[in-house]
Design a protein around this motif. Structure first.
Motif, short mmCIF file in Angstrom:
data_model
loop_
_atom_site.label_atom_id
_atom_site.label_comp_id
_atom_site.label_asym_id
_atom_site.label_seq_id
_atom_site.Cartn_x
_atom_site.Cartn_y
_atom_site.Cartn_z
N ALA A 79 114.48 -17.99 73.25
CA ALA A 79 114.54 -17.39 71.93
C ALA A 79 113.34 -16.50 71.70
O ALA A 79 112.27 -16.69 72.29
CB ALA A 79 114.61 -18.49 70.87
N ALA A 80 113.52 -15.53 70.82
CA ALA A 80 112.40 -14.65 70.48
C ALA A 80 111.22 -15.47 69.97
O ALA A 80 110.08 -15.26 70.37
CB ALA A 80 112.85 -13.63 69.43
N SER B 201 104.89 -17.02 75.77
CA SER B 201 103.57 -17.47 75.32
C SER B 201 103.76 -18.67 74.41
O SER B 201 104.88 -18.99 73.98
CB SER B 201 102.84 -16.35 74.58
OG SER B 201 103.51 -16.02 73.36
N LEU B 202 102.65 -19.31 74.13
CA LEU B 202 102.65 -20.49 73.28
C LEU B 202 101.40 -20.46 72.43
O LEU B 202 100.30 -20.26 72.94
CB LEU B 202 102.64 -21.74 74.16
CG LEU B 202 103.24 -23.03 73.61
CD1 LEU B 202 104.74 -22.89 73.41
CD2 LEU B 202 102.97 -24.17 74.59
N LEU B 203 101.57 -20.61 71.13
CA LEU B 203 100.43 -20.74 70.24
C LEU B 203 100.51 -22.09 69.56
O LEU B 203 101.50 -22.40 68.88
CB LEU B 203 100.40 -19.62 69.20
CG LEU B 203 99.12 -19.59 68.34
CD1 LEU B 203 98.67 -18.17 68.05
CD2 LEU B 203 99.31 -20.34 67.01
N ASP C 234 109.44 -13.83 75.02
CA ASP C 234 108.94 -12.60 75.65
C ASP C 234 107.76 -12.10 74.85
O ASP C 234 107.92 -11.58 73.74
CB ASP C 234 110.05 -11.54 75.71
CG ASP C 234 109.63 -10.29 76.49
OD1 ASP C 234 108.41 -10.08 76.68
OD2 ASP C 234 110.53 -9.52 76.87
N ARG C 235 106.57 -12.28 75.40
CA ARG C 235 105.35 -11.92 74.65
C ARG C 235 105.16 -10.42 74.49
O ARG C 235 104.28 -9.98 73.74
CB ARG C 235 104.12 -12.55 75.29
CG ARG C 235 103.81 -12.12 76.70
CD ARG C 235 102.57 -12.85 77.22
NE ARG C 235 102.25 -12.51 78.59
CZ ARG C 235 102.74 -13.14 79.65
NH1 ARG C 235 103.59 -14.15 79.48
NH2 ARG C 235 102.40 -12.78 80.87
N ASN C 236 105.97 -9.62 75.19
CA ASN C 236 105.92 -8.18 74.97
C ASN C 236 106.68 -7.78 73.71
O ASN C 236 106.44 -6.71 73.15
CB ASN C 236 106.50 -7.44 76.18
CG ASN C 236 105.67 -7.64 77.43
OD1 ASN C 236 104.45 -7.48 77.39
ND2 ASN C 236 106.31 -8.01 78.53
N LYS C 237 107.59 -8.66 73.28
CA LYS C 237 108.35 -8.39 72.07
C LYS C 237 107.75 -9.08 70.84
O LYS C 237 107.79 -8.53 69.74
CB LYS C 237 109.80 -8.82 72.27
CG LYS C 237 110.53 -8.03 73.34
CD LYS C 237 111.96 -8.53 73.53
CE LYS C 237 112.68 -7.74 74.60
NZ LYS C 237 114.08 -8.24 74.82
N ASP D 219 99.31 -10.65 68.27
CA ASP D 219 99.03 -10.14 66.92
C ASP D 219 100.13 -10.52 65.94
O ASP D 219 99.85 -10.80 64.76
CB ASP D 219 98.86 -8.62 66.95
CG ASP D 219 97.54 -8.20 67.59
OD1 ASP D 219 96.62 -9.05 67.67
OD2 ASP D 219 97.43 -7.02 67.99
N ASP D 220 101.37 -10.54 66.40
CA ASP D 220 102.47 -10.98 65.54
C ASP D 220 102.28 -12.44 65.12
O ASP D 220 102.45 -12.80 63.95
CB ASP D 220 103.81 -10.85 66.27
CG ASP D 220 104.25 -9.42 66.48
OD1 ASP D 220 103.92 -8.57 65.63
OD2 ASP D 220 104.92 -9.14 67.50
N LEU D 221 101.93 -13.28 66.08
CA LEU D 221 101.73 -14.70 65.77
C LEU D 221 100.52 -14.90 64.86
O LEU D 221 100.56 -15.72 63.93
CB LEU D 221 101.55 -15.49 67.07
CG LEU D 221 102.72 -15.45 68.06
CD1 LEU D 221 102.39 -16.28 69.30
CD2 LEU D 221 104.00 -15.94 67.43
N LYS D 222 99.47 -14.16 65.11
CA LYS D 222 98.28 -14.26 64.27
C LYS D 222 98.60 -13.88 62.83
O LYS D 222 98.21 -14.58 61.87
CB LYS D 222 97.19 -13.34 64.83
CG LYS D 222 95.87 -13.37 64.07
CD LYS D 222 94.83 -12.53 64.81
CE LYS D 222 93.49 -12.54 64.10
NZ LYS D 222 93.53 -11.79 62.84
#
Length: 374
Positions: free
Chosen positions: A277-278, A325-327, A342-345, A349-352
């Motif tokens: 999933a995104a 990725s995992l935060l 997909d960390r390119n999508k 910065d989006d997660l932050k």
């Protein structure tokens, strides 16, 4: 934990903490079944802290207590313009049924709930789904053995599709390649509700258990997804495609899957399939197990006053999806895991930004939970 299916469901809940594919869990499955689960990070909460998940009330519908921009219009259809929304209903149980709702949620076009016995492992419950007639093989159901359930017509079908699985034990093609999802056929009791949706009861131990659960099921109109947060600025182009959570004491947790058009629909009719999933947001009360794994990832980076750790590769007790990725974020007494396919999508910065702008509630107190979207 009353059944192997409970164990397998539990194993999906903290899969981001499972070993990489050459680890102990996968090795055990390979030895017994030559099966492994890949891309564990996208699937769910996990083994030690959470036994199972579901939603407080299923269906992503408007919350009567919310207004204006806080309203949630409906669940995403996972990229398919022909897939109807999950029915906006609440799946419950009759009083004195001897069962309780372990979890509720929706996935794609299906609203679901899992029931368990309050006292007896011998009559342990099952799973109930509600979905539009257009998504069900109604001819197959209507050809089943006629029954009467709580005064209305119903049907028993010995082998009916209830989902997909990568585990051969529940597969109709046990020798198929391990990476191929396979249709699962199981006995069901089913009937159309007043709105024309189909209610399908499955996953009980035997036919008698199916009929007992079917007789206890109550479907009421309306349902609202609640989560222990209201999201702030989320990545563009993603919206909810599935949700599950539980308000059972000791198992309180929430999982929200957000996807983009073209993503596969999550399907956990028996077990969740592997879905990159995104973005998947997993929440549970903190415990030593989760804290120890977070600490193993190194010193935290504060975001909006919350300790966070960000990883893009598997190791130190966590598994990350390929290219993902995992935060991990500690928010008060709650542990948040944001898993990215997909960390390119969906970037760091989006997660932050998401952490900075989200309104967090108390994950251990469902009374404080709200609609997830603003």
């Amino acid at each position: 934990m009353n059944d192997i299916r409970d164990l397998e469901e539990a194993l999906t809940r903290h899969e981001f903490l499972a070993p990489p594919p050459d680890g102990l869990i996968e090795g055990a499955y390979r030895g017994a079944r030559r099966v492994r689960r890949r891309r564990l990070a996208a699937a769910g909460l996990g083994v030690a802290a959470v036994v199972a998940a579901g939603s407080i009330t299923p269906g992503m519908v408007s919350d009567p207590g919310d207004s204006g921009p806080d309203r949630v219009a409906g669940p995403a259809t996972s990229g398919s313009s022909t897939l109807p929304a999950a029915p906006a209903v609440t799946i419950g149980l009759a009083a004195n049924s001897g069962l309780f709702v372990l979890n509720r949620g929706f996935e794609g076009a299906r609203t679901f709930a899992t029931m368990r016995s309050e006292t007896s492992a011998a009559d342990w419950g099952g799973r109930v789904t509600v979905q539009a007639a257009s998504t069900v093989d109604t001819a197959r159901l209507l050809a089943g053995e006629p029954l009467t359930v709580r005064g209305h017509p119903a049907y028993y079908v010995d082998r009916f599709p209830v989902g997909t699985s990568r585990f051969p034990a529940f597969s109709t093609v046990p020798d198929a390649p391990e990476a191929s999802p396979r249709e699962v056929l199981a006995p069901v009791v089913a009937w159309p509700d007043a709105a024309g949706n189909w209610v399908i009861v499955s996953a009980s131990r035997d036919r008698a258990g199916l009929e007992r659960l079917a007789a206890a099921v109550e479907i009421t109109p309306g349902g609202v997804v609640r989560t222990p947060y209201r999201l702030g600025v989320r990545p563009a182009g993603i919206s909810p495609v599935a949700h599950e959570s539980s308000d059972v004491t000791g198992s309180r947790n929430s999982r929200l899957i957000l996807g983009v058009p073209g993503d596969p629909v999550p399907d956990s009719g028996v077990l969740p399939t592997d879905v990159d999933a995104a973005l998947t947001i997993l929440v549970a009360p903190r415990d030593l197990y989760l804290d120890d794994h977070a600490a193993a990832l190194g010193a935290p980076t504060p975001i909006a006053g919350h300790d966070t750790r960000y990883v893009t590769t598997s190791g130190n007790g966590v598994t990350v999806a390929p290219n993902g990725s995992l935060l991990l974020a500690n928010v008060g007494s709650c542990s948040y895991t944001l898993s990215v396919g997909d960390r390119n999508k969906v970037t760091y910065d989006d997660l932050k930004r998401l952490i900075e702008t989200t309104d967090f509630k108390d994950c251990a107190e469902p009374a404080t939970w709200v609609g997830p979207l603003s």
